[in-house]
Design an enzyme around this catalytic site. Structure first.
Site, PDB file in Angstrom:
ATOM      1  N   PRO A 140       0.775  -1.253   0.000  1.00  0.00           N
ATOM      2  CA  PRO A 140       0.000   0.000   0.000  1.00  0.00           C
ATOM      3  C   PRO A 140       0.801   1.294   0.000  1.00  0.00           C
ATOM      4  O   PRO A 140       0.750   2.084   0.944  1.00  0.00           O
ATOM      5  CB  PRO A 140      -0.845  -0.137   1.262  1.00  0.00           C
ATOM      6  CG  PRO A 140       0.008  -0.950   2.177  1.00  0.00           C
ATOM      7  CD  PRO A 140       0.734  -1.929   1.295  1.00  0.00           C
ATOM      8  N   CYS A 141       1.492   1.559  -1.092  1.00  0.00           N
ATOM      9  CA  CYS A 141       2.257   2.801  -1.193  1.00  0.00           C
ATOM     10  C   CYS A 141       1.339   4.017  -1.288  1.00  0.00           C
ATOM     11  O   CYS A 141       1.778   5.140  -1.022  1.00  0.00           O
ATOM     12  CB  CYS A 141       3.235   2.742  -2.362  1.00  0.00           C
ATOM     13  SG  CYS A 141       2.502   2.348  -3.940  1.00  0.00           S
ATOM     14  N   HIS A 142       0.062   3.801  -1.623  1.00  0.00           N
ATOM     15  CA  HIS A 142      -0.879   4.922  -1.684  1.00  0.00           C
ATOM     16  C   HIS A 142      -1.129   5.532  -0.308  1.00  0.00           C
ATOM     17  O   HIS A 142      -1.621   6.644  -0.203  1.00  0.00           O
ATOM     18  CB  HIS A 142      -2.208   4.475  -2.320  1.00  0.00           C
ATOM     19  CG  HIS A 142      -2.907   3.403  -1.553  1.00  0.00           C
ATOM     20  ND1 HIS A 142      -2.596   2.063  -1.705  1.00  0.00           N
ATOM     21  CD2 HIS A 142      -3.895   3.461  -0.630  1.00  0.00           C
ATOM     22  CE1 HIS A 142      -3.368   1.341  -0.911  1.00  0.00           C
ATOM     23  NE2 HIS A 142      -4.163   2.170  -0.246  1.00  0.00           N
TER      24      HIS A 142
END
Length: 180
Positions: A140-142
Site C-alpha cells: 500500500p504505497c498509496h
C-alpha cells in the site's frame, strides 16, 4: 533480477474507468499496473525485471488476485491473502515491507517510513523505493503522503491515490487519520 526462464501469467482488471495490467509468477503476484498504461509499457517493465520470462495471457491464473482487488475496490476487503513475488534491492524490499505495516485507513508520511526503518535522513531514498513498488494497492504505497498532508506522486496517478485514500477513509476504523 530473475535470470531463470519462467512463465509469467497476465490479465487485465477493469474497474470503473480503469484498466490495470496484473501479472503473476508461479510464486505470486509480481505486478499491478497503472491506469492508462499501454501493453507495451507493461511488457517492457516485465522484460526489464524478468528478462527471460515469457508472458502468457491467462485470466484464470489471475482470477484469485483480480477477485481480491475487486473486493478491495468494492470496500469489502481490507487486507490481501494471496502471495506476492517482488524483487528489488535490499533497501527497496525493506521499504516495501515497511509499507505493509501501514494499517488500512491510516496514512504515514515519507518521514514516518524513514523513521520506521531507523534511517530518518533517508527520506528521498524512501520516496524512490516507494515509487519502484511493482504491486500497487497490495503493497500500500498509496498510504504514504507528504509531511504537509498533500497527496504526492503515485505511479497510479494522483486521481487513483485520492480514490484509494477516500475508499479507506470511508471504510476504515473510526478515528482513522487519512489526509485526502
Amino acid at each position: 533480477m530473475d535470470t531463470n526462464e519462467q512463465m509469467i501469467s497476465w490479465s487485465t482488471l477493469e474497474y470503473d474507468q480503469w484498466q490495470l495490467y496484473v501479472a503473476k509468477t508461479e510464486k505470486g503476484l509480481c505486478y499491478v499496473g497503472s491506469p492508462g498504461q499501454s501493453y507495451g509499457e507493461f511488457q517492457a517493465w516485465i522484460h526489464k525485471h524478468f528478462p527471460k520470462a515469457t508472458l502468457i495471457e491467462s485470466e484464470g491464473a489471475l482470477q484469485p488476485y483480480i477477485n481480491e482487488l475487486r473486493e478491495y475496490f468494492g470496500g469489502t476487503r481490507q487486507s490481501f491473502s494471496l502471495p506476492v513475488d517482488i524483487k528489488g534491492t535490499p533497501f527497496q524490499e525493506e521499504i516495501w515491507n515497511a509499507l505493509k505495516q501501514i494499517p488500512y485507513g491510516k496514512t504515514y508520511t515519507y518521514s514516518d517510513i524513514a523513521e520506521l526503518i531507523q534511517r530518518p535522513k533517508a527520506v528521498r531514498a524512501v520516496g524512490s523505493a516507494i515509487g519502484a513498488n511493482p504491486v500497487l494497492i497490495k503493497v500500500p504505497c498509496h498510504r504514504v503522503i507528504g509531511k504537509n498532508g498533500a497527496i504526492t506522486g503515485y505511479r497510479g496517478g494522483t486521481e487513483m491515490k485520492q480514490f484509494l485514500l477516500q475508499l479507506e477513509c470511508n471504510k476504515g476504523q473510526k478515528g482513522s487519520q487519512v489526509h485526502p
